[in-house]
Design a protein around this motif. Structure first.
Motif, mmCIF file in Angstrom:
data_model
loop_
_atom_site.group_PDB
_atom_site.id
_atom_site.type_symbol
_atom_site.label_atom_id
_atom_site.label_comp_id
_atom_site.label_asym_id
_atom_site.label_seq_id
_atom_site.Cartn_x
_atom_site.Cartn_y
_atom_site.Cartn_z
ATOM 1 N N UNK A 188 -8.019 29.444 3.073
ATOM 2 C CA UNK A 188 -8.366 28.298 2.223
ATOM 3 C C UNK A 188 -7.137 27.446 1.917
ATOM 4 N N UNK A 189 -7.321 26.131 1.979
ATOM 5 C CA UNK A 189 -6.245 25.186 1.697
ATOM 6 C C UNK A 189 -6.786 24.031 0.866
ATOM 7 N N UNK A 190 -6.025 23.651 -0.154
ATOM 8 C CA UNK A 190 -6.374 22.491 -0.974
ATOM 9 C C UNK A 190 -5.479 21.323 -0.566
ATOM 10 N N UNK A 191 -6.076 20.152 -0.415
ATOM 11 C CA UNK A 191 -5.342 18.953 -0.027
ATOM 12 C C UNK A 191 -5.535 17.893 -1.113
ATOM 13 N N UNK A 192 -4.438 17.482 -1.721
ATOM 14 C CA UNK A 192 -4.473 16.456 -2.762
ATOM 15 C C UNK A 192 -3.844 15.184 -2.203
ATOM 16 N N UNK A 193 -4.563 14.077 -2.310
ATOM 17 C CA UNK A 193 -4.055 12.810 -1.791
ATOM 18 C C UNK A 193 -4.382 11.680 -2.752
ATOM 19 N N UNK A 194 -3.591 10.648 -2.674
ATOM 20 C CA UNK A 194 -3.801 9.488 -3.526
ATOM 21 C C UNK A 194 -3.223 8.242 -2.895
ATOM 22 N N UNK A 238 0.854 -1.189 0.000
ATOM 23 C CA UNK A 238 0.000 0.000 0.000
ATOM 24 C C UNK A 238 0.890 1.240 0.000
ATOM 25 N N UNK A 239 0.585 2.193 -0.868
ATOM 26 C CA UNK A 239 1.329 3.450 -0.956
ATOM 27 C C UNK A 239 0.320 4.598 -0.953
ATOM 28 N N UNK A 240 0.517 5.551 -0.077
ATOM 29 C CA UNK A 240 -0.355 6.737 -0.039
ATOM 30 C C UNK A 240 0.488 7.983 0.146
ATOM 31 N N UNK A 241 0.007 9.091 -0.406
ATOM 32 C CA UNK A 241 0.729 10.354 -0.340
ATOM 33 C C UNK A 241 -0.280 11.500 -0.355
ATOM 34 N N UNK A 242 0.021 12.543 0.410
ATOM 35 C CA UNK A 242 -0.831 13.732 0.413
ATOM 36 C C UNK A 242 0.024 14.975 0.508
ATOM 37 N N UNK A 243 -0.507 16.072 -0.011
ATOM 38 C CA UNK A 243 0.217 17.343 0.010
ATOM 39 C C UNK A 243 -0.808 18.465 0.106
ATOM 40 N N UNK A 244 -0.441 19.511 0.834
ATOM 41 C CA UNK A 244 -1.330 20.648 1.019
ATOM 42 C C UNK A 244 -0.828 21.848 0.222
ATOM 43 N N UNK A 245 -1.766 22.624 -0.289
ATOM 44 C CA UNK A 245 -1.426 23.830 -1.048
ATOM 45 C C UNK A 245 -2.278 24.990 -0.522
ATOM 46 N N UNK A 246 -1.703 25.892 0.277
ATOM 47 C CA UNK A 246 -2.463 27.047 0.756
ATOM 48 C C UNK A 246 -2.887 27.942 -0.408
ATOM 49 N N UNK A 247 -4.180 28.216 -0.508
ATOM 50 C CA UNK A 247 -4.694 29.084 -1.565
ATOM 51 C C UNK A 247 -4.800 30.528 -1.086
#
Length: 525
Positions: free
Chosen positions: A170-176, A157-166
Protein backbone atom coordinates in the motif's frame (compact mmCIF):
# COMPACT_ATOMS: atom_id res chain seq x y z
CA UNK A 1 33.98 -13.04 -0.41
CA UNK A 2 34.29 -11.93 3.18
CA UNK A 3 35.36 -15.31 4.43
CA UNK A 4 37.74 -15.72 1.52
CA UNK A 5 39.33 -12.33 2.10
CA UNK A 6 39.54 -12.83 5.85
CA UNK A 7 41.25 -16.18 5.49
CA UNK A 8 43.50 -14.80 2.82
CA UNK A 9 44.65 -12.03 5.12
CA UNK A 10 44.62 -13.61 8.55
CA UNK A 11 45.69 -17.23 8.20
CA UNK A 12 49.38 -17.28 9.11
CA UNK A 13 49.91 -20.29 6.89
CA UNK A 14 48.87 -18.17 3.89
CA UNK A 15 49.98 -14.56 4.32
CA UNK A 16 50.28 -11.97 7.08
CA UNK A 17 47.97 -8.99 7.55
CA UNK A 18 50.75 -6.59 6.53
CA UNK A 19 51.91 -8.65 3.56
CA UNK A 20 53.70 -6.93 0.69
CA UNK A 21 52.52 -7.13 -2.91
CA UNK A 22 55.17 -9.80 -3.66
CA UNK A 23 53.97 -11.91 -0.72
CA UNK A 24 50.37 -11.54 -1.84
CA UNK A 25 51.27 -12.60 -5.37
CA UNK A 26 53.19 -15.64 -4.17
CA UNK A 27 50.35 -16.71 -1.88
CA UNK A 28 47.82 -16.16 -4.66
CA UNK A 29 49.73 -18.41 -7.05
CA UNK A 30 50.11 -21.11 -4.37
CA UNK A 31 46.39 -21.06 -3.54
CA UNK A 32 45.41 -21.08 -7.22
CA UNK A 33 47.44 -24.19 -7.76
CA UNK A 34 45.93 -25.78 -4.63
CA UNK A 35 42.29 -25.03 -5.47
CA UNK A 36 42.34 -25.18 -9.26
CA UNK A 37 39.27 -27.24 -10.32
CA UNK A 38 41.26 -29.23 -12.89
CA UNK A 39 43.36 -30.78 -10.12
CA UNK A 40 40.33 -32.57 -8.62
CA UNK A 41 38.58 -35.49 -10.32
CA UNK A 42 35.89 -36.12 -7.73
CA UNK A 43 32.80 -34.10 -8.83
CA UNK A 44 31.93 -32.96 -5.29
CA UNK A 45 35.48 -31.90 -4.50
CA UNK A 46 35.71 -30.20 -7.88
CA UNK A 47 32.67 -28.01 -7.10
CA UNK A 48 34.10 -27.05 -3.68
CA UNK A 49 37.50 -26.33 -5.23
CA UNK A 50 35.89 -24.11 -7.87
CA UNK A 51 34.10 -22.08 -5.18
CA UNK A 52 37.33 -21.63 -3.21
CA UNK A 53 39.23 -20.80 -6.39
CA UNK A 54 36.76 -18.00 -7.18
CA UNK A 55 36.98 -16.69 -3.61
CA UNK A 56 40.77 -16.58 -3.76
CA UNK A 57 40.65 -14.75 -7.10
CA UNK A 58 38.11 -12.23 -5.77
CA UNK A 59 40.16 -11.68 -2.61
CA UNK A 60 43.33 -11.11 -4.63
CA UNK A 61 41.60 -8.51 -6.78
CA UNK A 62 40.72 -6.59 -3.61
CA UNK A 63 44.05 -6.94 -1.79
CA UNK A 64 46.29 -6.33 -4.79
CA UNK A 65 44.79 -2.89 -5.35
CA UNK A 66 46.05 -0.37 -2.74
CA UNK A 67 42.81 1.62 -2.70
CA UNK A 68 40.37 -1.30 -2.38
CA UNK A 69 42.67 -2.91 0.19
CA UNK A 70 42.64 0.27 2.28
CA UNK A 71 38.85 0.44 2.01
CA UNK A 72 38.52 -3.19 3.09
CA UNK A 73 40.97 -2.76 5.99
CA UNK A 74 38.85 0.12 7.34
CA UNK A 75 35.26 -0.94 6.58
CA UNK A 76 35.35 -4.55 5.39
CA UNK A 77 33.04 -5.82 2.68
CA UNK A 78 30.32 -3.22 3.43
CA UNK A 79 32.76 -0.50 2.42
CA UNK A 80 33.35 -2.14 -0.96
CA UNK A 81 29.61 -2.39 -1.56
CA UNK A 82 29.16 1.40 -1.49
CA UNK A 83 28.64 2.88 -4.97
CA UNK A 84 30.95 5.65 -6.15
CA UNK A 85 34.46 4.37 -5.35
CA UNK A 86 35.19 3.93 -9.06
CA UNK A 87 35.23 7.72 -9.59
CA UNK A 88 37.22 8.56 -6.46
CA UNK A 89 40.79 9.65 -6.98
CA UNK A 90 43.36 7.01 -6.10
CA UNK A 91 46.38 7.32 -3.76
CA UNK A 92 44.29 8.55 -0.83
CA UNK A 93 45.23 8.19 2.81
CA UNK A 94 43.11 6.13 5.25
CA UNK A 95 41.71 9.36 6.73
CA UNK A 96 40.68 10.60 3.30
CA UNK A 97 39.14 7.23 2.46
CA UNK A 98 37.12 7.35 5.69
CA UNK A 99 35.89 10.85 4.83
CA UNK A 100 34.98 9.75 1.31
CA UNK A 101 33.14 6.70 2.64
CA UNK A 102 31.01 8.88 4.90
CA UNK A 103 30.20 11.18 1.98
CA UNK A 104 29.20 8.26 -0.26
CA UNK A 105 27.11 6.74 2.52
CA UNK A 106 25.28 10.05 2.96
CA UNK A 107 24.56 10.23 -0.77
CA UNK A 108 23.35 6.64 -0.70
CA UNK A 109 20.92 7.38 2.15
CA UNK A 110 19.65 10.47 0.33
CA UNK A 111 18.99 8.36 -2.79
CA UNK A 112 17.15 5.76 -0.71
CA UNK A 113 14.96 8.45 0.88
CA UNK A 114 14.19 9.99 -2.50
CA UNK A 115 13.32 6.60 -4.00
CA UNK A 116 11.09 5.87 -1.03
CA UNK A 117 9.14 9.15 -1.12
CA UNK A 118 9.54 9.78 -4.88
CA UNK A 119 8.93 13.55 -4.71
CA UNK A 120 7.97 15.22 -7.99
CA UNK A 121 7.32 18.82 -8.75
CA UNK A 122 6.65 21.21 -11.61
CA UNK A 123 6.90 24.98 -11.76
CA UNK A 124 5.62 26.66 -14.93
CA UNK A 125 5.91 30.39 -15.55
CA UNK A 126 4.18 31.75 -18.67
CA UNK A 127 5.69 34.90 -20.17
CA UNK A 128 3.95 37.22 -22.63
CA UNK A 129 6.60 38.85 -24.83
CA UNK A 130 4.42 39.72 -27.83
CA UNK A 131 5.25 43.40 -27.37
CA UNK A 132 8.75 42.64 -28.68
CA UNK A 133 7.43 41.88 -32.17
CA UNK A 134 3.73 42.91 -32.42
CA UNK A 135 3.92 46.47 -31.08
CA UNK A 136 2.70 49.52 -33.01
CA UNK A 137 5.51 52.05 -33.15
CA UNK A 138 3.22 55.07 -33.67
CA UNK A 139 1.38 54.34 -30.42
CA UNK A 140 4.59 54.69 -28.41
CA UNK A 141 6.14 57.77 -29.92
CA UNK A 142 4.36 60.27 -27.66
CA UNK A 143 4.23 58.25 -24.43
CA UNK A 144 6.80 58.23 -21.67
CA UNK A 145 8.84 55.05 -21.70
CA UNK A 146 7.16 53.99 -24.95
CA UNK A 147 10.46 52.89 -26.44
CA UNK A 148 10.79 49.97 -24.00
CA UNK A 149 8.82 46.79 -24.94
CA UNK A 150 6.51 45.50 -22.23
CA UNK A 151 7.17 41.89 -21.11
CA UNK A 152 5.00 40.39 -18.38
CA UNK A 153 4.26 37.13 -16.57
CA UNK A 154 0.65 36.27 -17.36
CA UNK A 155 0.30 32.79 -15.85
CA UNK A 156 1.92 30.47 -13.36
CA UNK A 157 1.40 26.89 -12.28
CA UNK A 158 2.98 25.00 -9.36
CA UNK A 159 2.39 21.32 -8.60
CA UNK A 160 3.99 18.90 -6.17
CA UNK A 161 3.47 15.27 -5.20
CA UNK A 162 5.01 12.89 -2.70
CA UNK A 163 4.58 9.20 -1.97
CA UNK A 164 4.42 7.56 1.45
CA UNK A 165 4.70 3.74 1.56
CA UNK A 166 2.27 2.42 4.18
CA UNK A 167 2.97 -1.31 3.78
CA UNK A 168 4.78 -3.45 1.25
CA UNK A 169 1.65 -3.31 -0.93
CA UNK A 170 0.00 0.00 0.00
CA UNK A 171 1.17 3.50 -0.91
CA UNK A 172 -0.38 6.91 -0.24
CA UNK A 173 0.19 9.69 -2.77
CA UNK A 174 -0.41 13.30 -1.76
CA UNK A 175 -0.42 15.95 -4.49
CA UNK A 176 -1.42 19.55 -4.86
CA UNK A 177 -1.33 22.39 -7.35
CA UNK A 178 -1.75 26.15 -7.59
CA UNK A 179 -2.52 28.04 -10.80
CA UNK A 180 -3.02 31.65 -11.77
CA UNK A 181 -3.81 33.25 -15.13
CA UNK A 182 -4.25 36.98 -15.77
CA UNK A 183 -4.99 37.66 -12.12
CA UNK A 184 -7.40 34.76 -11.57
CA UNK A 185 -6.26 31.61 -9.81
CA UNK A 186 -7.10 28.57 -7.77
CA UNK A 187 -5.73 25.38 -6.34
CA UNK A 188 -6.43 21.69 -5.79
CA UNK A 189 -5.29 19.00 -3.39
CA UNK A 190 -5.58 15.26 -4.04
CA UNK A 191 -5.02 12.13 -1.99
CA UNK A 192 -4.66 8.72 -3.64
CA UNK A 193 -4.34 5.29 -2.03
CA UNK A 194 -2.68 2.69 -4.24
CA UNK A 195 -2.63 -1.04 -3.53
CA UNK A 196 -0.66 -3.67 -5.40
CA UNK A 197 -3.14 -6.52 -5.79
CA UNK A 198 -0.77 -8.99 -7.44
CA UNK A 199 2.34 -9.22 -9.57
CA UNK A 200 0.14 -8.38 -12.55
CA UNK A 201 -1.69 -5.28 -11.39
CA UNK A 202 -2.69 -2.61 -8.92
CA UNK A 203 -5.65 -0.43 -8.05
CA UNK A 204 -6.00 3.17 -6.87
CA UNK A 205 -8.68 5.29 -5.23
CA UNK A 206 -8.42 9.08 -5.42
CA UNK A 207 -10.26 11.92 -3.70
CA UNK A 208 -9.65 15.60 -4.27
CA UNK A 209 -10.93 19.09 -3.66
CA UNK A 210 -10.36 22.49 -5.17
CA UNK A 211 -11.83 25.94 -5.61
CA UNK A 212 -11.91 25.74 -9.42
CA UNK A 213 -13.46 22.35 -10.24
CA UNK A 214 -14.97 21.22 -6.95
CA UNK A 215 -14.66 17.84 -5.20
CA UNK A 216 -13.38 14.81 -7.14
CA UNK A 217 -13.72 11.08 -6.65
CA UNK A 218 -11.97 8.60 -8.93
CA UNK A 219 -10.74 5.04 -9.34
CA UNK A 220 -7.95 3.61 -11.47
CA UNK A 221 -7.00 0.01 -12.28
CA UNK A 222 -3.91 -1.37 -14.02
CA UNK A 223 -3.65 -4.97 -15.16
CA UNK A 224 -1.16 -7.00 -17.18
CA UNK A 225 -3.29 -9.36 -19.27
CA UNK A 226 -0.29 -11.06 -20.91
CA UNK A 227 3.47 -10.40 -20.79
CA UNK A 228 3.04 -8.17 -23.88
CA UNK A 229 -0.40 -6.66 -23.28
CA UNK A 230 -1.82 -4.48 -20.49
CA UNK A 231 -4.88 -2.35 -19.84
CA UNK A 232 -5.56 0.72 -17.72
CA UNK A 233 -9.08 1.83 -16.78
CA UNK A 234 -9.98 5.03 -14.97
CA UNK A 235 -13.32 6.56 -13.95
CA UNK A 236 -14.15 9.68 -11.99
CA UNK A 237 -16.90 11.97 -10.77
CA UNK A 238 -16.29 15.73 -10.81
CA UNK A 239 -18.69 17.76 -8.63
CA UNK A 240 -19.21 21.39 -9.63
CA UNK A 241 -21.82 24.13 -9.71
CA UNK A 242 -23.03 22.69 -13.02
CA UNK A 243 -23.72 19.33 -11.44
CA UNK A 244 -21.95 16.00 -11.46
CA UNK A 245 -19.73 15.40 -14.49
CA UNK A 246 -18.66 11.76 -14.94
CA UNK A 247 -15.66 10.66 -16.96
CA UNK A 248 -14.21 7.32 -18.13
CA UNK A 249 -10.83 6.62 -19.72
CA UNK A 250 -9.56 3.27 -20.98
CA UNK A 251 -6.10 2.56 -22.42
CA UNK A 252 -5.07 -0.67 -24.14
CA UNK A 253 -1.35 -1.14 -24.81
CA UNK A 254 0.65 -3.86 -26.51
CA UNK A 255 4.34 -4.52 -27.19
CA UNK A 256 4.56 -4.78 -30.98
CA UNK A 257 8.25 -5.67 -30.82
CA UNK A 258 11.24 -5.16 -28.54
CA UNK A 259 11.29 -1.36 -29.01
CA UNK A 260 7.76 -0.54 -30.16
CA UNK A 261 4.53 0.00 -28.23
CA UNK A 262 1.01 0.46 -29.59
CA UNK A 263 -1.69 2.32 -27.64
CA UNK A 264 -5.45 2.63 -28.07
CA UNK A 265 -7.27 5.11 -25.83
CA UNK A 266 -10.98 5.81 -25.43
CA UNK A 267 -12.24 8.74 -23.37
CA UNK A 268 -15.82 9.62 -22.51
CA UNK A 269 -16.93 12.67 -20.57
CA UNK A 270 -16.24 16.36 -20.83
CA UNK A 271 -13.84 15.94 -23.77
CA UNK A 272 -14.73 12.65 -25.45
CA UNK A 273 -12.20 11.21 -27.89
CA UNK A 274 -10.55 8.13 -29.37
CA UNK A 275 -6.79 8.10 -29.77
CA UNK A 276 -4.36 5.61 -31.24
CA UNK A 277 -0.58 5.95 -31.17
CA UNK A 278 2.62 4.04 -31.95
CA UNK A 279 5.78 4.75 -29.99
CA UNK A 280 9.17 3.37 -30.99
CA UNK A 281 12.09 3.97 -28.62
CA UNK A 282 15.62 2.78 -29.38
CA UNK A 283 19.06 3.66 -28.11
CA UNK A 284 19.55 6.30 -30.81
CA UNK A 285 16.03 7.57 -31.56
CA UNK A 286 12.44 8.04 -30.37
CA UNK A 287 9.50 8.12 -32.80
CA UNK A 288 5.81 8.77 -32.10
CA UNK A 289 2.79 8.75 -34.40
CA UNK A 290 -0.66 9.59 -33.01
CA UNK A 291 -4.14 10.14 -34.37
CA UNK A 292 -7.13 11.41 -32.41
CA UNK A 293 -10.83 11.79 -33.20
CA UNK A 294 -12.66 13.81 -30.60
CA UNK A 295 -14.58 16.80 -29.36
CA UNK A 296 -13.28 19.48 -29.54
CA UNK A 297 -9.83 18.31 -30.77
CA UNK A 298 -9.18 16.05 -33.77
CA UNK A 299 -5.59 15.87 -35.00
CA UNK A 300 -2.68 13.95 -36.50
CA UNK A 301 0.74 14.16 -34.82
CA UNK A 302 4.18 12.83 -35.67
CA UNK A 303 7.42 13.45 -33.76
CA UNK A 304 11.00 12.26 -34.02
CA UNK A 305 13.90 12.57 -31.60
CA UNK A 306 17.53 11.72 -32.32
CA UNK A 307 19.80 10.80 -29.39
CA UNK A 308 23.51 11.52 -29.70
CA UNK A 309 25.75 8.95 -28.06
CA UNK A 310 27.80 11.45 -26.05
CA UNK A 311 28.42 12.09 -22.36
CA UNK A 312 26.04 15.07 -22.33
CA UNK A 313 23.13 12.95 -23.67
CA UNK A 314 22.34 15.53 -26.34
CA UNK A 315 19.00 15.15 -28.15
CA UNK A 316 17.42 17.00 -31.07
CA UNK A 317 13.73 16.71 -31.83
CA UNK A 318 11.02 17.83 -34.20
CA UNK A 319 7.26 17.35 -34.46
CA UNK A 320 4.28 18.24 -36.65
CA UNK A 321 0.73 18.41 -35.31
CA UNK A 322 -2.27 19.27 -37.49
CA UNK A 323 -5.97 19.30 -36.70
CA UNK A 324 -9.15 21.37 -36.44
CA UNK A 325 -7.29 23.88 -34.23
CA UNK A 326 -4.64 24.54 -36.91
CA UNK A 327 -1.11 23.33 -37.53
CA UNK A 328 1.89 23.48 -35.20
CA UNK A 329 5.52 22.70 -36.04
CA UNK A 330 7.99 22.30 -33.17
CA UNK A 331 11.73 21.73 -33.10
CA UNK A 332 14.30 21.88 -30.35
CA UNK A 333 17.12 20.26 -28.41
CA UNK A 334 18.04 19.25 -24.90
CA UNK A 335 21.33 18.51 -23.18
CA UNK A 336 22.61 17.37 -19.83
CA UNK A 337 24.40 20.29 -18.16
CA UNK A 338 25.27 18.63 -14.84
CA UNK A 339 24.95 15.32 -13.04
CA UNK A 340 21.27 15.86 -12.20
CA UNK A 341 20.20 18.63 -14.60
CA UNK A 342 18.95 18.61 -18.18
CA UNK A 343 18.28 21.83 -20.10
CA UNK A 344 16.07 21.97 -23.18
CA UNK A 345 14.59 24.56 -25.54
CA UNK A 346 11.79 24.14 -28.10
CA UNK A 347 10.54 26.56 -30.74
CA UNK A 348 6.83 26.31 -31.58
CA UNK A 349 5.54 27.80 -34.85
CA UNK A 350 1.83 27.46 -35.58
CA UNK A 351 -1.30 28.81 -37.21
CA UNK A 352 -3.12 30.55 -35.55
CA UNK A 353 -1.01 30.14 -32.37
CA UNK A 354 1.97 32.18 -33.61
CA UNK A 355 5.54 31.74 -32.38
CA UNK A 356 6.58 30.61 -28.89
CA UNK A 357 9.82 29.59 -27.19
CA UNK A 358 9.61 26.93 -24.49
CA UNK A 359 12.53 26.52 -22.08
CA UNK A 360 12.60 23.53 -19.75
CA UNK A 361 15.00 22.61 -16.96
CA UNK A 362 14.83 19.20 -15.29
CA UNK A 363 16.65 19.13 -11.97
CA UNK A 364 16.47 15.63 -10.43
CA UNK A 365 12.71 15.08 -9.98
CA UNK A 366 11.80 18.77 -10.33
CA UNK A 367 10.79 20.40 -13.62
CA UNK A 368 10.94 24.14 -14.36
CA UNK A 369 9.06 25.21 -17.47
CA UNK A 370 9.11 28.67 -19.09
CA UNK A 371 6.81 29.08 -22.12
CA UNK A 372 7.49 32.46 -23.76
CA UNK A 373 4.86 33.65 -26.24
CA UNK A 374 6.62 35.89 -28.78
CA UNK A 375 3.97 36.74 -31.36
CA UNK A 376 0.50 35.79 -32.60
CA UNK A 377 1.68 36.05 -36.20
CA UNK A 378 4.15 34.06 -38.32
CA UNK A 379 7.00 36.56 -38.29
CA UNK A 380 10.40 35.39 -39.65
CA UNK A 381 12.19 37.68 -37.19
CA UNK A 382 10.47 35.99 -34.22
CA UNK A 383 11.34 32.53 -35.54
CA UNK A 384 14.96 33.58 -36.09
CA UNK A 385 15.45 35.06 -32.62
CA UNK A 386 13.63 32.16 -30.93
CA UNK A 387 16.02 29.74 -32.69
CA UNK A 388 19.34 31.58 -32.51
CA UNK A 389 18.86 33.42 -29.20
CA UNK A 390 18.84 30.39 -26.84
CA UNK A 391 21.72 28.78 -28.75
CA UNK A 392 23.95 31.87 -28.52
CA UNK A 393 23.01 32.39 -24.86
CA UNK A 394 23.79 28.74 -24.01
CA UNK A 395 27.16 28.78 -25.79
CA UNK A 396 28.13 32.06 -24.09
CA UNK A 397 27.20 30.79 -20.61
CA UNK A 398 28.93 27.47 -21.30
CA UNK A 399 32.13 29.13 -22.48
CA UNK A 400 32.33 32.04 -20.04
CA UNK A 401 30.91 30.57 -16.81
CA UNK A 402 30.19 26.83 -16.73
CA UNK A 403 33.44 25.51 -18.22
CA UNK A 404 35.73 27.78 -16.15
CA UNK A 405 33.73 26.87 -13.03
CA UNK A 406 34.02 23.14 -13.75
CA UNK A 407 37.75 23.50 -14.38
CA UNK A 408 38.15 25.19 -11.00
CA UNK A 409 36.26 22.36 -9.27
CA UNK A 410 38.51 19.80 -10.94
CA UNK A 411 41.55 21.80 -9.90
CA UNK A 412 40.65 21.72 -6.19
CA UNK A 413 42.21 18.29 -5.62
CA UNK A 414 45.38 19.17 -7.56
CA UNK A 415 45.71 22.38 -5.57
CA UNK A 416 45.53 20.48 -2.29
CA UNK A 417 48.42 18.21 -3.28
CA UNK A 418 50.49 21.10 -4.67
CA UNK A 419 50.04 23.14 -1.48
CA UNK A 420 51.04 20.17 0.69
CA UNK A 421 54.19 19.70 -1.38
CA UNK A 422 55.05 23.40 -1.28
CA UNK A 423 54.41 23.67 2.46
CA UNK A 424 56.75 20.75 3.12
CA UNK A 425 59.61 22.62 1.40
CA UNK A 426 58.62 26.17 2.47
CA UNK A 427 57.97 26.91 -1.19
CA UNK A 428 55.55 29.02 -3.20
CA UNK A 429 51.95 29.25 -1.96
CA UNK A 430 49.39 31.52 -3.66
CA UNK A 431 47.36 33.12 -0.87
CA UNK A 432 45.09 35.29 -3.04
CA UNK A 433 44.95 36.12 -6.74
CA UNK A 434 42.55 38.37 -8.64
CA UNK A 435 42.24 39.04 -12.37
CA UNK A 436 40.35 41.82 -14.10
CA UNK A 437 39.90 45.56 -13.94
CA UNK A 438 41.23 47.28 -10.80
CA UNK A 439 40.41 50.85 -9.79
CA UNK A 440 43.58 52.40 -8.36
CA UNK A 441 43.21 56.05 -9.45
CA UNK A 442 41.52 58.23 -6.80
CA UNK A 443 39.81 60.24 -9.54
CA UNK A 444 38.00 57.06 -10.70
CA UNK A 445 36.73 55.88 -7.32
CA UNK A 446 33.14 56.00 -8.60
CA UNK A 447 33.95 53.19 -11.05
CA UNK A 448 33.40 49.62 -9.96
CA UNK A 449 36.16 47.01 -10.02
CA UNK A 450 35.48 43.97 -12.21
CA UNK A 451 37.66 41.11 -11.00
CA UNK A 452 37.47 37.35 -10.52
CA UNK A 453 39.20 35.12 -7.98
CA UNK A 454 41.88 32.99 -9.70
CA UNK A 455 43.70 31.70 -6.62
CA UNK A 456 42.99 28.04 -7.36
CA UNK A 457 43.89 27.98 -11.09
CA UNK A 458 47.04 30.02 -10.44
CA UNK A 459 48.23 27.63 -7.71
CA UNK A 460 47.77 24.76 -10.20
CA UNK A 461 50.37 26.40 -12.45
CA UNK A 462 53.02 26.36 -9.70
CA UNK A 463 55.78 23.84 -10.41
CA UNK A 464 58.87 23.32 -8.26
CA UNK A 465 58.17 26.53 -6.30
CA UNK A 466 58.03 28.60 -9.49
CA UNK A 467 55.30 30.29 -11.50
CA UNK A 468 56.13 31.44 -15.04
CA UNK A 469 53.58 33.18 -17.29
CA UNK A 470 54.48 34.12 -20.85
CA UNK A 471 53.79 37.34 -22.74
CA UNK A 472 50.13 36.70 -23.65
CA UNK A 473 46.67 37.57 -22.35
CA UNK A 474 45.97 35.73 -19.12
CA UNK A 475 42.27 35.20 -19.92
CA UNK A 476 43.32 32.13 -21.91
CA UNK A 477 44.90 30.38 -18.92
CA UNK A 478 43.13 27.28 -17.53
CA UNK A 479 40.42 28.37 -15.09
CA UNK A 480 40.54 32.03 -16.21
CA UNK A 481 37.97 33.98 -18.22
CA UNK A 482 37.55 37.61 -19.27
CA UNK A 483 35.41 39.44 -16.65
CA UNK A 484 35.42 42.73 -18.59
CA UNK A 485 35.70 42.26 -22.33
CA UNK A 486 37.47 45.11 -24.11
CA UNK A 487 38.76 46.80 -20.94
CA UNK A 488 42.28 46.97 -19.53
CA UNK A 489 43.00 44.12 -17.11
CA UNK A 490 45.68 43.16 -14.59
CA UNK A 491 46.64 40.22 -12.39
CA UNK A 492 47.19 40.87 -8.69
CA UNK A 493 48.88 38.14 -6.67
CA UNK A 494 49.53 37.85 -2.94
CA UNK A 495 51.85 34.91 -2.27
CA UNK A 496 54.10 33.41 0.36
CA UNK A 497 57.63 32.15 -0.28
CA UNK A 498 60.05 30.92 2.37
CA UNK A 499 57.50 32.04 4.94
CA UNK A 500 57.66 35.67 3.73
CA UNK A 501 54.74 37.60 2.18
CA UNK A 502 55.08 38.88 -1.40
CA UNK A 503 52.76 40.87 -3.67
CA UNK A 504 52.81 41.81 -7.36
CA UNK A 505 50.51 43.56 -9.86
CA UNK A 506 51.10 42.53 -13.48
CA UNK A 507 49.54 43.75 -16.72
CA UNK A 508 47.34 41.42 -18.73
CA UNK A 509 49.88 40.73 -21.49
CA UNK A 510 53.06 41.21 -19.43
CA UNK A 511 55.23 38.18 -18.68
CA UNK A 512 55.34 37.22 -15.02
CA UNK A 513 57.87 35.21 -13.05
CA UNK A 514 57.57 34.56 -9.33
CA UNK A 515 58.98 34.43 -6.74
CA UNK A 516 61.10 37.57 -6.96
CA UNK A 517 62.91 39.57 -4.30
CA UNK A 518 61.34 42.78 -5.63
CA UNK A 519 57.85 41.45 -4.76
CA UNK A 520 58.69 41.09 -1.11
CA UNK A 521 56.50 43.04 1.32
CA UNK A 522 58.61 44.93 3.86
CA UNK A 523 57.63 43.83 7.38
CA UNK A 524 57.97 47.42 8.57
CA UNK A 525 55.31 48.76 6.17
Amino acid sequence: MVSGVSNFENESSWVSLNATQDELKAAYRRLCMLYHPDKHRDPELKVQAEQLFNLVHEAYEVLSDPQTRAIYDIYGKRGLDVDGWEVVERKRTPAEIREEYERLQKEREERRLQQRTNPKGTISVGIDATDLFDRYEEDYEDTAGGGVPHVEINKMHISQSIEAPLTTKDTAVLSGSLSTHNGNGGGTINLALRRVTSAKGWGEVEIGAGDTHGPLFGMKIFRNLTPRFFVTAQCGLQFSSRGVRPGVTTVLARHLDKNTMGYLQWRWGIQSSMNTSIVRDTKSSHFTFAMQLGIPHTFLMMSYQYKFQDDDQTKIKGSVKSGFFGTVVEYGAERKISRHSVLGATVSVGVPQGVSLKIKLNRASQTYFFPIHLTDQLLPSAVFYATVGPLVFYLAIQQLIIRPYVRVLLMQESVRRIIEAEESRMGLIILNAWYGKFVTDNSRKHERAKVIDVTVPLQCLVKDSKLILTEATKSGLPGFYDPCVGEEKSLKVLYQFRGVMHQVLSGDTEPLRIPKQSHRIDADT
